[in-house]
Write a protein that holds these residues in place. Sequence first.
Motif, PDB file in Angstrom:
ATOM      1  N   VAL A   8      -7.985 -15.907  38.362  1.00  0.00           N
ATOM      2  CA  VAL A   8      -6.524 -15.929  38.252  1.00  0.00           C
ATOM      3  C   VAL A   8      -6.067 -14.507  37.949  1.00  0.00           C
ATOM      4  CG1 VAL A   8      -4.545 -16.969  37.092  1.00  0.00           C
ATOM      5  CG2 VAL A   8      -6.655 -18.295  37.379  1.00  0.00           C
ATOM      6  N   LEU A   9      -5.433 -13.878  38.922  1.00  0.00           N
ATOM      7  CA  LEU A   9      -5.098 -12.466  38.796  1.00  0.00           C
ATOM      8  C   LEU A   9      -3.774 -12.211  38.089  1.00  0.00           C
ATOM      9  CD1 LEU A   9      -6.167 -11.087  42.295  1.00  0.00           C
ATOM     10  CD2 LEU A   9      -7.559 -11.508  40.256  1.00  0.00           C
ATOM     11  N   ASP A  10      -2.825 -13.141  38.186  1.00  0.00           N
ATOM     12  CA  ASP A  10      -1.491 -12.949  37.620  1.00  0.00           C
ATOM     13  C   ASP A  10      -1.176 -14.050  36.622  1.00  0.00           C
ATOM     14  OD1 ASP A  10      -0.962 -10.691  39.198  1.00  0.00           O
ATOM     15  OD2 ASP A  10      -0.342 -11.944  40.878  1.00  0.00           O
ATOM     16  N   PRO A  11      -0.150 -13.859  35.777  1.00  0.00           N
ATOM     17  CA  PRO A  11       0.222 -14.908  34.823  1.00  0.00           C
ATOM     18  C   PRO A  11       0.640 -16.192  35.534  1.00  0.00           C
ATOM     19  CG  PRO A  11       1.226 -12.813  34.224  1.00  0.00           C
ATOM     20  CD  PRO A  11       0.639 -12.623  35.582  1.00  0.00           C
ATOM     21  N   TYR A  12       0.069 -17.305  35.095  1.00  0.00           N
ATOM     22  CA  TYR A  12       0.400 -18.623  35.644  1.00  0.00           C
ATOM     23  C   TYR A  12       0.852 -19.538  34.523  1.00  0.00           C
ATOM     24  CZ  TYR A  12      -0.921 -18.331  40.570  1.00  0.00           C
ATOM     25  OH  TYR A  12      -0.938 -18.044  41.906  1.00  0.00           O
ATOM     26  N   HIS A  13       1.606 -20.548  34.880  1.00  0.00           N
ATOM     27  CA  HIS A  13       2.106 -21.511  33.907  1.00  0.00           C
ATOM     28  C   HIS A  13       0.920 -22.192  33.217  1.00  0.00           C
ATOM     29  CE1 HIS A  13       4.168 -25.069  32.301  1.00  0.00           C
ATOM     30  NE2 HIS A  13       5.270 -24.344  32.374  1.00  0.00           N
ATOM     31  N   PRO A  14       1.061 -22.483  31.910  1.00  0.00           N
ATOM     32  CA  PRO A  14      -0.039 -23.128  31.182  1.00  0.00           C
ATOM     33  C   PRO A  14      -0.546 -24.416  31.827  1.00  0.00           C
ATOM     34  CG  PRO A  14       1.613 -22.345  29.641  1.00  0.00           C
ATOM     35  CD  PRO A  14       2.172 -22.118  31.012  1.00  0.00           C
ATOM     36  N   MET A  47      -6.346 -16.591  42.772  1.00  0.00           N
ATOM     37  CA  MET A  47      -4.964 -17.050  42.733  1.00  0.00           C
ATOM     38  C   MET A  47      -4.097 -15.881  42.298  1.00  0.00           C
ATOM     39  SD  MET A  47      -5.622 -20.696  40.752  1.00  0.00           S
ATOM     40  CE  MET A  47      -3.986 -20.606  40.012  1.00  0.00           C
ATOM     41  N   LEU A  48      -2.995 -15.654  43.003  1.00  0.00           N
ATOM     42  CA  LEU A  48      -2.107 -14.569  42.616  1.00  0.00           C
ATOM     43  C   LEU A  48      -0.666 -14.928  42.933  1.00  0.00           C
ATOM     44  CD1 LEU A  48      -2.172 -11.614  45.161  1.00  0.00           C
ATOM     45  CD2 LEU A  48      -3.153 -13.835  45.668  1.00  0.00           C
ATOM     46  N   ARG A  49       0.228 -14.172  42.331  1.00  0.00           N
ATOM     47  CA  ARG A  49       1.655 -14.294  42.624  1.00  0.00           C
ATOM     48  C   ARG A  49       2.088 -13.008  43.321  1.00  0.00           C
ATOM     49  NH1 ARG A  49       4.271 -15.783  37.085  1.00  0.00           N
ATOM     50  NH2 ARG A  49       6.134 -15.935  38.386  1.00  0.00           N
ATOM     51  N   SER A  50       3.223 -12.452  42.954  1.00  0.00           N
ATOM     52  CA  SER A  50       3.692 -11.228  43.614  1.00  0.00           C
ATOM     53  C   SER A  50       3.331  -9.974  42.829  1.00  0.00           C
ATOM     54  CB  SER A  50       5.222 -11.279  43.812  1.00  0.00           C
ATOM     55  OG  SER A  50       5.578 -12.335  44.674  1.00  0.00           O
TER      56      SER A  50
END
Length: 321
Positions: A8-14, A47-50
């Motif tokens: 998980v590369l970016d902050p994700y919801h708990p 998994m990543l976001r922007s």
Amino acid sequence: MSKPTIAVLDPYHPEALAKLKNNDEVEVLVRPDSSQEMIYERANAVMLRSDSRLTTSEFEKYSQLKYVVKQGVGVDNIDLDAAVKAGVEVYNTPGLNSEAVAELALSLALCLARRVCEVDRAIRDGRTVIRSQTLGRSLSRKVLGIVGMGNIGLAFAKKWFAAMEGTIIAYDPNHKGSSWSDIFGSRMRQVHDLGDLLKEADVVSLHVPLTKATTALISRREFAQMKQDAILLNCARGGVVDEAALLEALDSGKLLGAGLDAMEVEPPTQEVYGSLLSHENVILTPHIGASTVETQARSGVAVAELAVNLVLRNGGGNRVV
């Protein structure tokens, strides 16, 4: 045998992280708790976001990477050619952020038309607001021009149709729009030339990905075609709007205002965008279109489930390359 590993590369919801960590069939590496070297060495999926970018040099550092799963529809932070060359499949999650982004677009339009942020700043600064000299504009029954009628554009059109009782002009070369008349009837039409939309729309809202074709899609020529006192909204991607041309349009008084959730430099800062912020009729937000509790929980869980399915060879999902 070792378990397949998801990084998980970016902050994700708990809730998304819990979905991963409660699955005994996979190993989870979360940055920054896990070292980058460990992620490069062991990750089968990321998994990543922007926030993160996957470039050619990044793909070369991964030794076992097979899948990339992006939260949201835009994949311009991923070098797709490099992914193909590295033998990595890229997936996104379109449609999950649509309602939240459409809500923000409508919010920006209303705040600009009614001068909400401008008046709020004046009150906080201790300035007197004279109501007769602070008139806004009504958006009721006005024309919304949507550039890009995908999931987000359609969601915004529905909100405009219901809340503002306005008409809609759509420009999207990739959609025939045959089903739109079932929803909007005669209050919506599709045009095949962007200029036809720009010359009629009171509000122009952009909902297209950043590609070679859409880079600087709105520039000097397009601003010249727009109606006097139109509102421009960009809740899509930075780079779709020529920002130098936008500043010129604002300086000249051509636009009533601009609401920008996507910029070429993110997050926007006073140092970079001070000239834009000098205009009272500009609202900048730091790419928060999908930033609601509900959306982040739902879309984060969807990304986690897709990543698990991929590494466990169950397939599924929307594959980009």
